[in-house]
Design an enzyme around this catalytic site. Sequence first.
Site, PDB file in Angstrom:
ATOM      1  N   ARG A  91     -23.713  30.811 -62.222  1.00  0.00           N
ATOM      2  CA  ARG A  91     -22.793  31.640 -63.019  1.00  0.00           C
ATOM      3  C   ARG A  91     -21.784  30.808 -63.803  1.00  0.00           C
ATOM      4  NH1 ARG A  91     -21.037  35.673 -58.390  1.00  0.00           N
ATOM      5  NH2 ARG A  91     -21.546  33.822 -57.195  1.00  0.00           N
ATOM      6  N   ASP A 168     -22.971  44.889 -66.916  1.00  0.00           N
ATOM      7  CA  ASP A 168     -22.496  44.088 -68.051  1.00  0.00           C
ATOM      8  C   ASP A 168     -23.697  43.656 -68.891  1.00  0.00           C
ATOM      9  OD1 ASP A 168     -23.688  42.096 -66.525  1.00  0.00           O
ATOM     10  OD2 ASP A 168     -21.790  41.405 -65.691  1.00  0.00           O
ATOM     11  N   LYS A 191     -17.969  44.750 -69.187  1.00  0.00           N
ATOM     12  CA  LYS A 191     -17.169  44.181 -68.086  1.00  0.00           C
ATOM     13  C   LYS A 191     -16.317  43.031 -68.595  1.00  0.00           C
ATOM     14  CE  LYS A 191     -18.849  41.311 -64.667  1.00  0.00           C
ATOM     15  NZ  LYS A 191     -19.730  40.994 -63.567  1.00  0.00           N
ATOM     16  N   ARG A 193     -14.027  39.990 -66.877  1.00  0.00           N
ATOM     17  CA  ARG A 193     -13.647  39.382 -65.610  1.00  0.00           C
ATOM     18  C   ARG A 193     -12.226  38.839 -65.707  1.00  0.00           C
ATOM     19  NH1 ARG A 193     -15.413  38.315 -60.856  1.00  0.00           N
ATOM     20  NH2 ARG A 193     -17.543  39.053 -61.160  1.00  0.00           N
ATOM     21  N   SER A 221     -21.409  39.841 -55.020  1.00  0.00           N
ATOM     22  CA  SER A 221     -20.656  38.851 -54.245  1.00  0.00           C
ATOM     23  C   SER A 221     -19.467  39.535 -53.564  1.00  0.00           C
ATOM     24  CB  SER A 221     -20.235  37.714 -55.174  1.00  0.00           C
ATOM     25  OG  SER A 221     -19.527  36.749 -54.458  1.00  0.00           O
ATOM     26  N   THR A 222     -18.359  39.668 -54.262  1.00  0.00           N
ATOM     27  CA  THR A 222     -17.203  40.340 -53.653  1.00  0.00           C
ATOM     28  C   THR A 222     -17.349  41.865 -53.704  1.00  0.00           C
ATOM     29  OG1 THR A 222     -15.997  40.544 -55.741  1.00  0.00           O
ATOM     30  CG2 THR A 222     -15.685  38.504 -54.497  1.00  0.00           C
ATOM     31  N   GLY A 224     -16.666  43.524 -56.378  1.00  0.00           N
ATOM     32  CA  GLY A 224     -15.732  44.017 -57.408  1.00  0.00           C
ATOM     33  C   GLY A 224     -16.446  44.683 -58.581  1.00  0.00           C
TER      34      GLY A 224
HETATM   35  C1  R5P Z   1     -22.082  38.181 -62.955  1.00  0.00           C
HETATM   36  O1  R5P Z   1     -22.108  38.464 -64.146  1.00  0.00           O
HETATM   37  C2  R5P Z   1     -23.119  38.703 -62.017  1.00  0.00           C
HETATM   38  O2  R5P Z   1     -24.191  39.238 -62.701  1.00  0.00           O
HETATM   39  C3  R5P Z   1     -22.563  39.739 -61.043  1.00  0.00           C
HETATM   40  O3  R5P Z   1     -22.172  40.893 -61.757  1.00  0.00           O
HETATM   41  C4  R5P Z   1     -21.382  39.182 -60.306  1.00  0.00           C
HETATM   42  O4  R5P Z   1     -21.679  37.923 -59.796  1.00  0.00           O
HETATM   43  C5  R5P Z   1     -20.973  40.080 -59.181  1.00  0.00           C
HETATM   44  O5  R5P Z   1     -19.878  39.513 -58.523  1.00  0.00           O
HETATM   45  P1  R5P Z   1     -18.854  40.399 -57.740  1.00  0.00           P
HETATM   46  O6  R5P Z   1     -19.628  41.218 -56.752  1.00  0.00           O
HETATM   47  O7  R5P Z   1     -17.938  39.411 -57.095  1.00  0.00           O
HETATM   48  O8  R5P Z   1     -18.145  41.260 -58.734  1.00  0.00           O
END
Ligand code: R5P
Length: 290
Positions: A91, A168, A191, A193, A221-222, A224
Amino acid sequence: MFSGRGSEKLGYMVSRLLKCEYGRAIYKKFPDNESYIRFLSSVEDKDVVLIYSLGLNPNEYLIETLLSVKTLRDLGCGKIRLVIPYFAYARQDERFNPGEAISIEIISEFIGNMDIDEIYTVDMHLHRYRDISDLFNIPAYNLTAMEEIAKYISQKYVLNNPLVIGPDSEAEQWAKIVAKKLGTEYDILEKRRIDEYNVVVVARKRDVKNRDIVIIDDIISTGGTVIESVNALRKMGANKIIVGCTHPLLVNNALRKIYSTGIFDLIGTDTVPSPVSYVSVAPVIAKALK
Ligand code: R5P
Protein backbone atom coordinates in the site's frame (compact mmCIF):
# COMPACT_ATOMS: atom_id res chain seq x y z
CA MET A 1 5.74 -28.04 -0.78
CA PHE A 2 6.82 -26.16 2.28
CA SER A 3 4.90 -23.49 4.10
CA GLY A 4 5.98 -20.96 6.66
CA ARG A 5 4.50 -19.96 9.99
CA GLY A 6 0.82 -19.04 9.69
CA SER A 7 0.62 -20.62 6.22
CA GLU A 8 0.74 -24.28 7.35
CA LYS A 9 -2.89 -25.13 6.57
CA LEU A 10 -3.01 -23.30 3.25
CA GLY A 11 0.26 -24.93 2.14
CA TYR A 12 -1.01 -28.34 3.15
CA MET A 13 -4.28 -27.82 1.26
CA VAL A 14 -2.42 -26.78 -1.88
CA SER A 15 -0.11 -29.81 -1.59
CA ARG A 16 -3.18 -32.08 -1.42
CA LEU A 17 -4.70 -30.48 -4.50
CA LEU A 18 -1.40 -30.82 -6.39
CA LYS A 19 -0.85 -34.32 -5.02
CA CYS A 20 2.69 -33.36 -4.03
CA GLU A 21 4.70 -34.05 -0.91
CA TYR A 22 4.20 -31.67 2.04
CA GLY A 23 7.76 -31.34 3.27
CA ARG A 24 8.87 -31.75 6.86
CA ALA A 25 10.48 -28.65 8.32
CA ILE A 26 11.08 -26.95 11.64
CA TYR A 27 10.30 -23.27 12.05
CA LYS A 28 10.98 -21.97 15.55
CA LYS A 29 12.30 -18.99 17.46
CA PHE A 30 15.43 -18.86 19.59
CA PRO A 31 14.94 -17.35 23.06
CA ASP A 32 16.45 -14.07 21.81
CA ASN A 33 13.82 -13.92 19.04
CA GLU A 34 16.04 -14.98 16.16
CA SER A 35 14.39 -17.37 13.71
CA TYR A 36 15.56 -20.97 13.29
CA ILE A 37 14.68 -23.01 10.22
CA ARG A 38 15.57 -26.57 9.35
CA PHE A 39 14.34 -28.61 6.38
CA LEU A 40 14.07 -32.30 7.19
CA SER A 41 12.73 -33.61 3.87
CA SER A 42 15.26 -34.00 1.10
CA VAL A 43 14.93 -31.40 -1.65
CA GLU A 44 17.86 -32.33 -3.85
CA ASP A 45 16.93 -31.95 -7.52
CA LYS A 46 13.28 -31.47 -6.61
CA ASP A 47 11.28 -28.42 -7.63
CA VAL A 48 10.07 -26.67 -4.51
CA VAL A 49 7.09 -24.48 -3.70
CA LEU A 50 7.32 -22.30 -0.61
CA ILE A 51 4.11 -20.69 0.61
CA TYR A 52 4.70 -17.89 3.05
CA SER A 53 2.05 -15.26 3.67
CA LEU A 54 3.19 -11.93 5.10
CA GLY A 55 0.06 -11.17 7.12
CA LEU A 56 0.28 -9.69 10.63
CA ASN A 57 3.96 -10.42 11.18
CA PRO A 58 5.54 -9.16 7.95
CA ASN A 59 9.04 -8.34 9.17
CA GLU A 60 9.75 -11.71 10.77
CA TYR A 61 8.07 -13.59 7.94
CA LEU A 62 10.17 -11.77 5.35
CA ILE A 63 13.40 -12.77 7.08
CA GLU A 64 12.16 -16.35 7.41
CA THR A 65 11.29 -16.39 3.70
CA LEU A 66 14.84 -15.28 2.93
CA LEU A 67 16.36 -17.89 5.26
CA SER A 68 14.12 -20.57 3.70
CA VAL A 69 14.82 -19.75 0.07
CA LYS A 70 18.60 -19.46 0.56
CA THR A 71 18.69 -22.75 2.48
CA LEU A 72 16.58 -24.62 -0.07
CA ARG A 73 18.88 -23.38 -2.82
CA ASP A 74 21.95 -24.40 -0.81
CA LEU A 75 20.46 -27.87 -0.29
CA GLY A 76 20.41 -28.35 -4.06
CA CYS A 77 16.73 -28.03 -4.96
CA GLY A 78 15.49 -27.48 -8.52
CA LYS A 79 13.19 -24.54 -9.25
CA ILE A 80 11.86 -22.46 -6.38
CA ARG A 81 8.37 -21.05 -6.73
CA LEU A 82 7.56 -18.62 -3.95
CA VAL A 83 3.89 -18.02 -3.14
CA ILE A 84 3.15 -14.99 -0.97
CA PRO A 85 -0.65 -15.13 -0.52
CA TYR A 86 -0.73 -11.77 1.26
CA PHE A 87 1.93 -9.38 -0.01
CA ALA A 88 2.54 -6.85 2.76
CA TYR A 89 4.00 -3.36 2.20
CA ALA A 90 2.18 -2.89 -1.14
CA ARG A 91 0.00 0.00 0.00
CA GLN A 92 2.95 2.35 0.48
CA ASP A 93 3.39 2.76 -3.27
CA GLU A 94 4.24 6.45 -3.35
CA ARG A 95 6.12 9.03 -1.35
CA PHE A 96 2.96 10.58 0.14
CA ASN A 97 5.08 12.78 2.45
CA PRO A 98 8.66 13.95 1.92
CA GLY A 99 11.26 11.44 3.12
CA GLU A 100 9.00 8.36 3.14
CA ALA A 101 10.18 4.94 1.99
CA ILE A 102 8.34 3.66 -1.09
CA SER A 103 7.96 0.26 0.53
CA ILE A 104 6.38 -1.63 -2.37
CA GLU A 105 9.51 -1.05 -4.48
CA ILE A 106 12.01 -1.87 -1.75
CA ILE A 107 10.26 -5.03 -0.56
CA SER A 108 9.68 -6.26 -4.12
CA GLU A 109 13.37 -5.76 -4.87
CA PHE A 110 14.30 -7.59 -1.66
CA ILE A 111 12.09 -10.56 -2.57
CA GLY A 112 13.07 -10.51 -6.25
CA ASN A 113 16.73 -10.81 -5.25
CA MET A 114 16.18 -13.92 -3.12
CA ASP A 115 17.18 -16.30 -5.92
CA ILE A 116 13.70 -17.60 -6.71
CA ASP A 117 12.46 -18.67 -10.14
CA GLU A 118 8.86 -17.48 -10.01
CA ILE A 119 6.67 -15.53 -7.63
CA TYR A 120 2.91 -15.79 -7.05
CA THR A 121 0.64 -13.66 -4.93
CA VAL A 122 -3.09 -13.05 -4.51
CA ASP A 123 -4.91 -9.74 -4.98
CA MET A 124 -1.79 -7.67 -4.42
CA HIS A 125 -2.62 -4.04 -3.67
CA LEU A 126 -1.67 -2.80 -7.11
CA HIS A 127 -2.74 0.80 -7.53
CA ARG A 128 -0.05 3.18 -8.72
CA TYR A 129 1.80 0.12 -10.01
CA ARG A 130 -0.81 -1.50 -12.25
CA ASP A 131 1.06 -4.68 -13.11
CA ILE A 132 3.08 -6.99 -10.87
CA SER A 133 5.60 -7.60 -13.65
CA ASP A 134 6.66 -3.94 -13.35
CA LEU A 135 8.03 -4.84 -9.90
CA PHE A 136 9.93 -8.06 -10.67
CA ASN A 137 12.53 -9.26 -13.18
CA ILE A 138 11.37 -12.86 -12.81
CA PRO A 139 7.99 -14.31 -13.85
CA ALA A 140 5.45 -12.87 -11.40
CA TYR A 141 1.76 -13.70 -11.17
CA ASN A 142 -0.94 -11.79 -9.32
CA LEU A 143 -3.84 -14.22 -8.85
CA THR A 144 -7.30 -13.21 -7.66
CA ALA A 145 -9.59 -14.63 -5.00
CA MET A 146 -12.53 -12.53 -6.13
CA GLU A 147 -14.23 -15.25 -8.14
CA GLU A 148 -14.03 -17.62 -5.16
CA ILE A 149 -15.47 -14.90 -2.90
CA ALA A 150 -18.32 -14.28 -5.36
CA LYS A 151 -18.99 -18.02 -5.59
CA TYR A 152 -19.24 -18.25 -1.80
CA ILE A 153 -21.56 -15.23 -1.63
CA SER A 154 -23.87 -16.52 -4.33
CA GLN A 155 -24.11 -19.96 -2.68
CA LYS A 156 -24.62 -18.69 0.85
CA TYR A 157 -26.92 -15.65 0.64
CA VAL A 158 -30.20 -14.77 -1.01
CA LEU A 159 -29.72 -11.21 -2.23
CA ASN A 160 -32.41 -8.76 -3.25
CA ASN A 161 -31.47 -6.49 -6.17
CA PRO A 162 -27.81 -6.53 -5.10
CA LEU A 163 -25.23 -3.86 -5.79
CA VAL A 164 -21.50 -4.47 -5.35
CA ILE A 165 -19.61 -1.55 -3.83
CA GLY A 166 -15.86 -0.88 -3.77
CA PRO A 167 -14.99 1.60 -1.00
CA ASP A 168 -12.55 3.55 -3.20
CA SER A 169 -11.19 3.77 -6.74
CA GLU A 170 -8.54 1.08 -6.07
CA ALA A 171 -11.31 -1.38 -5.23
CA GLU A 172 -13.05 -0.96 -8.59
CA GLN A 173 -10.93 -3.78 -10.08
CA TRP A 174 -12.19 -6.22 -7.42
CA ALA A 175 -15.81 -5.00 -7.29
CA LYS A 176 -16.02 -5.44 -11.06
CA ILE A 177 -15.06 -9.15 -10.91
CA VAL A 178 -17.50 -9.93 -8.07
CA ALA A 179 -20.36 -8.03 -9.77
CA LYS A 180 -19.78 -9.88 -13.02
CA LYS A 181 -19.81 -13.23 -11.28
CA LEU A 182 -22.99 -12.30 -9.34
CA GLY A 183 -24.58 -11.01 -12.55
CA THR A 184 -25.17 -7.55 -11.15
CA GLU A 185 -23.79 -3.99 -11.25
CA TYR A 186 -21.11 -2.28 -9.19
CA ASP A 187 -20.16 1.18 -8.05
CA ILE A 188 -17.39 2.74 -5.98
CA LEU A 189 -17.37 5.24 -3.15
CA GLU A 190 -14.96 8.11 -2.69
CA LYS A 191 -12.47 7.69 0.15
CA ARG A 192 -10.05 10.17 1.66
CA ARG A 193 -7.49 8.79 4.10
CA ILE A 194 -6.69 11.06 7.07
CA ASP A 195 -4.20 8.73 8.78
CA GLU A 196 -3.62 4.97 9.23
CA TYR A 197 -6.73 4.69 11.43
CA ASN A 198 -9.17 7.24 10.00
CA VAL A 199 -10.81 7.67 6.61
CA VAL A 200 -13.72 9.72 5.29
CA VAL A 201 -16.00 7.98 2.83
CA VAL A 202 -18.46 9.80 0.61
CA ALA A 203 -21.17 7.82 -1.15
CA ARG A 204 -21.91 8.73 -4.73
CA LYS A 205 -25.37 9.47 -6.04
CA ARG A 206 -26.31 5.94 -7.09
CA ASP A 207 -29.61 4.75 -5.64
CA VAL A 208 -28.92 2.12 -2.99
CA LYS A 209 -32.28 2.44 -1.22
CA ASN A 210 -33.68 -0.96 -0.19
CA ARG A 211 -30.97 -2.77 -2.13
CA ASP A 212 -28.75 -5.49 -0.68
CA ILE A 213 -25.13 -4.38 -0.78
CA VAL A 214 -21.92 -6.39 -1.12
CA ILE A 215 -18.90 -4.30 -0.10
CA ILE A 216 -15.72 -5.70 -1.63
CA ASP A 217 -12.15 -4.70 -0.78
CA ASP A 218 -8.74 -6.34 -0.98
CA ILE A 219 -7.67 -5.71 2.63
CA ILE A 220 -9.46 -5.05 5.90
CA SER A 221 -6.92 -3.84 8.42
CA THR A 222 -8.28 -1.53 11.13
CA GLY A 223 -11.78 -1.78 9.67
CA GLY A 224 -11.99 2.03 9.31
CA THR A 225 -12.73 1.89 5.58
CA VAL A 226 -15.46 -0.72 5.89
CA ILE A 227 -17.11 0.92 8.89
CA GLU A 228 -17.24 4.32 7.20
CA SER A 229 -18.60 2.69 4.02
CA VAL A 230 -21.31 0.83 5.93
CA ASN A 231 -22.35 4.03 7.71
CA ALA A 232 -22.51 6.01 4.45
CA LEU A 233 -24.54 3.29 2.69
CA ARG A 234 -26.90 2.94 5.65
CA LYS A 235 -27.64 6.68 5.57
CA MET A 236 -28.63 6.23 1.93
CA GLY A 237 -31.13 3.52 2.84
CA ALA A 238 -29.20 0.34 1.99
CA ASN A 239 -30.79 -2.90 3.11
CA LYS A 240 -28.69 -5.98 4.03
CA ILE A 241 -24.90 -5.38 3.88
CA ILE A 242 -22.39 -8.18 3.34
CA VAL A 243 -18.69 -7.40 3.46
CA GLY A 244 -16.08 -9.48 1.63
CA CYS A 245 -12.33 -9.12 1.38
CA THR A 246 -9.34 -11.19 0.33
CA HIS A 247 -6.99 -10.35 3.21
CA PRO A 248 -8.71 -10.15 6.63
CA LEU A 249 -5.89 -8.65 8.69
CA LEU A 250 -8.48 -7.39 11.21
CA VAL A 251 -6.02 -5.70 13.55
CA ASN A 252 -6.86 -4.74 17.14
CA ASN A 253 -10.63 -4.69 17.63
CA ALA A 254 -11.55 -4.52 13.94
CA LEU A 255 -13.74 -7.62 13.99
CA ARG A 256 -15.80 -6.45 16.98
CA LYS A 257 -16.10 -2.92 15.56
CA ILE A 258 -17.24 -4.14 12.15
CA TYR A 259 -19.81 -6.54 13.61
CA SER A 260 -21.11 -3.69 15.79
CA THR A 261 -22.21 -1.78 12.68
CA GLY A 262 -24.94 -4.38 12.25
CA ILE A 263 -23.71 -5.82 8.95
CA PHE A 264 -25.29 -9.07 7.85
CA ASP A 265 -22.01 -10.95 7.44
CA LEU A 266 -18.26 -10.55 6.97
CA ILE A 267 -16.15 -12.95 4.95
CA GLY A 268 -12.50 -13.20 4.03
CA THR A 269 -10.06 -15.75 2.66
CA ASP A 270 -7.27 -17.81 4.16
CA THR A 271 -4.44 -15.70 2.71
CA VAL A 272 -4.42 -14.47 6.31
CA PRO A 273 -5.77 -16.90 8.93
CA SER A 274 -8.66 -15.23 10.78
CA PRO A 275 -12.05 -16.08 12.35
CA VAL A 276 -13.74 -15.08 9.07
CA SER A 277 -11.43 -16.89 6.62
CA TYR A 278 -14.29 -18.93 5.17
CA VAL A 279 -13.07 -18.90 1.57
CA SER A 280 -9.93 -20.79 0.66
CA VAL A 281 -7.53 -19.61 -2.02
CA ALA A 282 -5.96 -23.09 -2.17
CA PRO A 283 -7.76 -23.97 -5.46
CA VAL A 284 -6.64 -20.68 -7.04
CA ILE A 285 -3.00 -21.22 -6.06
CA ALA A 286 -3.03 -24.92 -7.00
CA LYS A 287 -4.50 -24.16 -10.43
CA ALA A 288 -1.87 -21.49 -11.12
CA LEU A 289 1.01 -23.75 -10.02
CA LYS A 290 -0.31 -26.61 -12.10
C1 R5P B 1 -6.51 0.58 0.76
O1 R5P B 1 -6.82 1.31 -0.16
C2 R5P B 1 -7.04 -0.81 0.85
O2 R5P B 1 -7.63 -1.20 -0.33
C3 R5P B 1 -8.04 -0.99 2.00
O3 R5P B 1 -9.19 -0.22 1.74
C4 R5P B 1 -7.42 -0.55 3.29
O4 R5P B 1 -6.16 -1.12 3.45
C5 R5P B 1 -8.28 -0.94 4.46
O5 R5P B 1 -7.66 -0.52 5.64
P1 R5P B 1 -8.49 -0.21 6.93
O6 R5P B 1 -9.31 -1.43 7.23
O7 R5P B 1 -7.46 0.08 7.97
O8 R5P B 1 -9.35 0.98 6.64
